[in-house]
Write an enzyme that holds these catalytic residues in place. Structure first.
Site, mmCIF file in Angstrom:
data_model
loop_
_atom_site.group_PDB
_atom_site.id
_atom_site.type_symbol
_atom_site.label_atom_id
_atom_site.label_comp_id
_atom_site.label_asym_id
_atom_site.label_seq_id
_atom_site.Cartn_x
_atom_site.Cartn_y
_atom_site.Cartn_z
ATOM 1 N N ASP A 59 2.277 2.115 3.411
ATOM 2 C CA ASP A 59 3.122 1.068 4.003
ATOM 3 C C ASP A 59 4.512 1.554 3.842
ATOM 4 O O ASP A 59 5.489 1.576 4.549
ATOM 5 C CB ASP A 59 2.992 -0.383 3.401
ATOM 6 C CG ASP A 59 1.818 -0.823 3.413
ATOM 7 O OD1 ASP A 59 0.835 -0.519 4.238
ATOM 8 O OD2 ASP A 59 1.431 -1.638 2.484
ATOM 9 N N HIS A 107 0.827 -1.297 0.009
ATOM 10 C CA HIS A 107 -0.057 -0.089 -0.017
ATOM 11 C C HIS A 107 0.952 1.286 0.003
ATOM 12 O O HIS A 107 2.077 1.040 0.628
ATOM 13 C CB HIS A 107 -0.972 0.218 1.343
ATOM 14 C CG HIS A 107 -1.809 -0.905 1.585
ATOM 15 N ND1 HIS A 107 -1.509 -2.112 2.278
ATOM 16 C CD2 HIS A 107 -3.320 -1.076 1.025
ATOM 17 C CE1 HIS A 107 -2.696 -2.815 2.131
ATOM 18 N NE2 HIS A 107 -3.585 -2.336 1.656
#
Length: 444
Positions: free
Chosen positions: A111, A108
């Protein structure tokens, strides 16, 4: 892919080298017992069939926290300024990828890069980290299976992202999707995933469901158009899940997603990323949701994990159930393979607090799917499994049954055939024979 593990300025997993294949007689917990990347199964290697990926969020960002307490794993890359920690985490991730020997990774946006409410700072952070990730991919031969945007964690998304009743939130979600699409293309990502983490409702009292679904479809079409315009050639993937965090999510299961995509004309560009634990939460088996997606021509990729039958939530455990992996690989092999891959959207248990537990968990999952591949291939090519299935439907392969399938009979014709034929002969489904045959091949 390079055979030399990536080591940055610091080694984060000292004492662990490249994970070897040692076979079923090995008692080394840091070795593969079944997964032999170069072993041929049919006309492809195990690596080509399985296309394993490691997820960034559970493996490097989740320290084992749960609703009742903080994390138990003390990650050596955490701490310090957010950008410094993000850079250290990236080095640790690529060291892990290359030591484990997987070809792909997934992430993501937030992340890999520090988030920010300031759009300019968010974009600057992501651009910086994507540049570093590209350098590490070039150094190691690692590839990006898919990217995605986290449109569920920030409080702004408490009522959804693309389906939010506030247009300002929908527009803010577009910022992250645009940036994540650009990051995916820059890193050579093969696909892009949408998991509608809060695309659903908590109460129908305050929800215009028809309008929200129309907004969701419009948003997906806009993302598709932008992704294609910047060079994304792979699939856009929807990940089904029935509930949690919302009471009801609009991407409930494979059948729901297939109907939604086809109703809105999105099924030519979008496929499904089916997760095992999400399938079981919706009341199905993993194999069922895979088969539904495949039957619609929409099975694109898989999130490989499992749930716990005694828990009613998404536990994201590593897949170790061989019945699940055989069933999954039967579906995948019948459809000729995956355009996507097997991404380990899974996390070690909170009680597994050592750094080597990250490796052991992935090794177990990779071995389980490798054995599932072996058994599924043998069932399809060496056993009577497929012949039994064909024989069960043999009455439709000719005569009146074939005419029925081809639409050449009316309801009146069927009644006349029934009157002429008399009471049908009882035919066994032989379920136990299939189960015993599967066990026979598991034990070989």
């Amino acid at each position: 892919m390079t055979t030399t593990p990536f080591i940055g300025a610091r080694e984060y997993f000292p004492g662990i080298g490249r994970i070897p294949f040692e076979g079923k007689d090995s008692d080394n917990p840091l070795a593969f017992k079944v997964y032999d990347a170069g072993k041929k199964i049919g006309d492809r290697t195990m690596a080509e069939h399985l296309r394993f990926a490691v997820c960034y969020w559970h493996t490097f960002c989740n320290a084992g926290q749960d609703p009742f307490g903080p994390g138990t794993r003390r990650f050596p890359w955490d701490g310090g300024a957010p950008m410094a920690a993000a850079e250290a985490r990236l080095d640790a991730a690529f060291e892990f990828f290359t030591k484990l020997g997987v070809p792909y990774w997934c992430f993501h946006d937030v992340d890999i890069a520090p988030d920010s409410d300031d759009i300019g700072e968010y974009e600057k952070n992501l651009k910086r980290m994507v540049g570093l990730a590209r350098e590490r991919q070039q150094a190691t031969g690692m590839k990006l299976l898919w990217g995605t945007a986290n449109l569920f964690a920030h409080p702004r998304y408490m009522n959804g992202a693309a389906t939010n009743p506030d247009f300002a939130v929908v527009a803010r979600a577009a910022v992250q999707v645009k940036a994540a699409l650009e990051a995916t293309v820059e890193l050579g990502g093969e696909h892009y995933v949408f998991w509608g983490g809060r695309e659903g409702y908590a109460s129908l009292h305050n929800t215009d469901m028809k309008r929200e679904l129309a907004h969701f479809a419009r948003f997906l079409a806009m993302a598709r158009d932008y992704g294609r315009s910047i060079g994304l050639k792979g699939n856009f993937l929807i990940e089904p899940k029935p509930m949690e965090p919302m009471k009801h999510q609009y991407d409930f299961d494979s059948a729901t997603c297939a109907g939604f995509l086809k109703a809105h004309g999105l099924d030519q560009d979008f496929k499904l990323n089916v997760e095992a634990n999400h399938a079981t939460l919706s009341g199905h088996t993993f194999e069922h949701d895979l088969q539904v997606a495949s039957d619609h021509g929409l099975l694109g990729s898989i999130d490989a994990n499992r749930g716990n039958a005694q828990n009613g939530w998404d536990t994201d455990q590593f897949p170790t159930d061989l019945y699940d992996t055989v069933g999954a690989m039967l579906v995948v092999l019948r459809q000729g393979g995956l355009e996507g891959g097997l991404n380990f959207d899974a996390k070690p248990r909170r009680e597994s607090s050592d750094m080597q537990d990250l490796f052991i968990a992935h090794i177990g999952g990779m071995d389980a799917f490798a054995r599932g591949l072996e058994v599924a291939h043998a069932l399809l090519t060496e056993s009577p499994w497929e012949q039994w299935r064909r024989e069960r439907y043999a009455s439709f392969d000719g005569g009146d049954g074939q005419a029925f399938e081809q639409g050449r009979l009316s309801l009146t014709d069927l009644c006349a055939i029934a009157a002429r034929s008399g009471e049908p002969e009882q035919r066994s489904g032989r379920q136990e024979a299939y189960e015993n045959l599967l066990n026979q091949y598991l034990l070989r």
